[in-house]
Design a protein around this motif. Structure first.
Motif, short mmCIF file in Angstrom:
data_model
loop_
_atom_site.label_atom_id
_atom_site.label_comp_id
_atom_site.label_asym_id
_atom_site.label_seq_id
_atom_site.Cartn_x
_atom_site.Cartn_y
_atom_site.Cartn_z
N ILE A 100 0.83 -1.21 0.00
CA ILE A 100 0.00 0.00 0.00
C ILE A 100 0.87 1.25 0.00
N ALA A 101 1.93 1.25 0.81
CA ALA A 101 2.82 2.42 0.87
C ALA A 101 3.43 2.71 -0.50
N VAL A 102 3.90 1.66 -1.16
CA VAL A 102 4.49 1.82 -2.49
C VAL A 102 3.45 2.31 -3.49
N ALA A 103 2.25 1.73 -3.43
CA ALA A 103 1.18 2.13 -4.35
C ALA A 103 0.85 3.61 -4.19
N LEU A 104 0.82 4.10 -2.96
CA LEU A 104 0.56 5.51 -2.72
C LEU A 104 1.69 6.37 -3.26
N ALA A 105 2.92 5.89 -3.11
CA ALA A 105 4.07 6.63 -3.63
C ALA A 105 4.04 6.68 -5.16
N VAL A 106 3.68 5.57 -5.79
CA VAL A 106 3.57 5.54 -7.25
C VAL A 106 2.51 6.53 -7.72
N ALA A 107 1.39 6.57 -7.01
CA ALA A 107 0.33 7.52 -7.36
C ALA A 107 0.81 8.96 -7.20
N ALA A 108 1.58 9.21 -6.15
CA ALA A 108 2.12 10.56 -5.93
C ALA A 108 3.09 10.94 -7.03
N CYS A 109 3.91 9.98 -7.45
CA CYS A 109 4.85 10.24 -8.54
C CYS A 109 4.10 10.56 -9.82
N ARG A 110 3.06 9.81 -10.09
CA ARG A 110 2.23 10.05 -11.28
C ARG A 110 1.62 11.45 -11.23
N ALA A 111 1.31 11.92 -10.01
CA ALA A 111 0.69 13.24 -9.85
C ALA A 111 1.71 14.38 -9.89
N GLY A 112 3.00 14.03 -9.99
CA GLY A 112 4.01 15.07 -10.13
C GLY A 112 4.87 15.31 -8.91
N TYR A 113 4.67 14.53 -7.85
CA TYR A 113 5.48 14.70 -6.64
C TYR A 113 6.76 13.86 -6.73
N SER A 114 7.84 14.38 -6.20
CA SER A 114 9.06 13.59 -6.09
C SER A 114 8.91 12.62 -4.92
N ILE A 115 9.45 11.41 -5.07
CA ILE A 115 9.28 10.37 -4.06
C ILE A 115 10.62 9.70 -3.78
N TYR A 116 10.73 9.12 -2.58
CA TYR A 116 11.94 8.36 -2.23
C TYR A 116 11.56 7.30 -1.21
N PHE A 117 12.14 6.11 -1.36
CA PHE A 117 11.84 4.97 -0.49
C PHE A 117 13.08 4.54 0.27
N THR A 118 12.90 4.25 1.57
CA THR A 118 13.98 3.71 2.38
C THR A 118 13.38 2.93 3.55
N SER A 119 14.12 1.95 4.04
CA SER A 119 13.73 1.37 5.32
C SER A 119 14.30 2.27 6.42
N LEU A 120 13.71 2.21 7.60
CA LEU A 120 14.22 3.02 8.70
C LEU A 120 15.67 2.64 9.01
N ASP A 121 15.96 1.35 8.99
CA ASP A 121 17.31 0.87 9.32
C ASP A 121 18.33 1.41 8.32
N ASN A 122 18.01 1.37 7.02
CA ASN A 122 18.94 1.88 6.01
C ASN A 122 19.15 3.38 6.15
N MET A 123 18.07 4.11 6.41
CA MET A 123 18.20 5.56 6.58
C MET A 123 19.11 5.88 7.76
N ALA A 124 18.89 5.19 8.88
CA ALA A 124 19.70 5.45 10.07
C ALA A 124 21.17 5.13 9.82
N ARG A 125 21.44 3.98 9.18
CA ARG A 125 22.83 3.60 8.92
C ARG A 125 23.50 4.55 7.93
N ASN A 126 22.76 4.97 6.91
CA ASN A 126 23.32 5.89 5.92
C ASN A 126 23.62 7.25 6.53
N LEU A 127 22.75 7.72 7.41
CA LEU A 127 22.99 9.00 8.07
C LEU A 127 24.19 8.92 9.01
N LYS A 128 24.30 7.80 9.72
CA LYS A 128 25.42 7.62 10.64
C LYS A 128 26.74 7.57 9.87
N ALA A 129 26.75 6.85 8.74
CA ALA A 129 27.96 6.77 7.92
C ALA A 129 28.32 8.14 7.35
#
Length: 220
Positions: free
Chosen positions: A82-111
């Motif tokens: 559902i989350a991805v489907a909503l993001a795809v719809a937002a992209c179709r409507a002209g919004y920029s979108i980005y996907f991450t897991s919480l764990d990946n975001m935290a590790r990337n920010l720490k690095a």
């Protein structure tokens, strides 16, 4: 067809081509794990989930209002779909979108902080109109990681939408973030303008596995 009508048709087709090109480019840059839509979601398998609530989110009024959406429930019930489907719809409507897991975001920010590039990396999660944060609660965070996640949530507050999925209730987020005070501060900003949907049905993945086993038994 008159000249003006012909010109209008040509311009309309050109705009449609540009929109489609922008949409496909947005999907490529989004890091989405797949591009499933709500039409592919089996609502009949989750009878306790009101399809109207999900389809109301699909109008993207919450994105227009820079609000958030939270999808809660056990593993396998279709939260990420559902989350991805909503993001795809937002992209179709002209919004920029980005996907991450919480764990990946935290590790990337720490690095990035270790490398002296935290400000630049924060932009990855602050620029999109819609940020999808998947799997909140699968891995507990260290306090330093929680602090950086808080920066993302705080800076996006009323400036961009977040769609999150979690297998934890909000009362358990203190354990996820390792700090009750920071967890409360994160929830305060997330939930101030937020649509919350709980899905408490059976697992799609388990259903598919059981069906595969049944087919194997039938063949045998």
């Amino acid at each position: 067809m008159g000249y003006l009508d012909f010109l209008d048709l040509v311009l309309s087709e050109e705009l449609a081509v540009r929109d489609d090109r922008r949409f496909r480019q947005g999907l490529r840059l989004s890091k989405l794990p797949h591009h499933k839509t709500l039409d592919e979601y089996d609502f009949s398998f989750q009878p306790d989930l009101d399809p109207r609530k999900v389809k109301d989110l699909a109008t993207l009024s919450f994105v227009e209002g820079k609000a958030n959406a939270a999808l809660l429930g056990p593993p396998g019930v279709g939260k990420t779909h559902i989350a991805v489907a909503l993001a795809v719809a937002a992209c179709r409507a002209g919004y920029s979108i980005y996907f991450t897991s919480l764990d990946n975001m935290a590790r990337n920010l720490k690095a990035a902080e270790t490398a002296g590039r935290l400000t630049n990396k924060l932009g990855t999660y602050l620029r999109p109109g819609v940020l999808v944060v998947d799997e909140v609660g699968y891995q507990p965070l260290e306090r330093a990681e929680t602090n950086m996640v808080f920066q993302v949530i705080s800076k996006r507050y009323e400036k961009g939408s977040i769609i999150l999925t979690s297998n934890k209730t909000f009362s358990e987020w203190g354990q996820v973030f390792g700090d009750e005070v920071l967890a409360t501060a994160i929830l305060d900003r997330l939930l101030h303008h937020c649509e919350v949907i709980s899905i408490n049905g059976p697992s799609y993945r388990l259903k598919n596995r059981l069906q595969a086993i049944e087919r194997e038994n039938d063949v045998a």
